[in-house]
Design a protein around this motif. Structure first.
Motif: not given
Length: 81
Positions: A22-30, A33-37, A39-45
């Motif tokens: 997914i272009m533009g998607l970059h996630i970092e989380a500790e 559970e935080e990663f998935q949250a 992901m659910k917010d950003l991936a569709p956008v």
């Protein structure tokens, strides 16, 4: 439309980070559970902003534009989450 997101563990930084098509998607989380949250917010956008054009809305059915996102969590041996 099919996309993948994989959570990987960075031992040095102590965070999970994303690998994705997914272009533009970059996630970092500790935590996973935080990663998935995030992901659910950003991936569709990110999909709507970077993978769907105005032309798609006029030429494709709405069902063809609903993305499938395949999430691969980190393997249990990679981190103590």
């Amino acid at each position: 439309m099919r996309f993948y997101i994989k959570a990987l563990w960075d031992e040095e930084s102590g965070v999970f980070y994303s690998e994705s098509d997914i272009m533009g998607l970059h996630i970092e989380a500790e935590t996973v559970e935080e990663f998935q949250a995030i992901m659910k917010d950003l991936a569709p956008v990110m999909i709507m902003e970077n993978h769907v054009s105005k032309k798609d809305f006029s030429k494709k059915s709405i069902l063809d534009m609903i993305p499938s996102i395949f999430f691969t969590p980190p393997s249990l041996g990679n981190a103590a989450a």
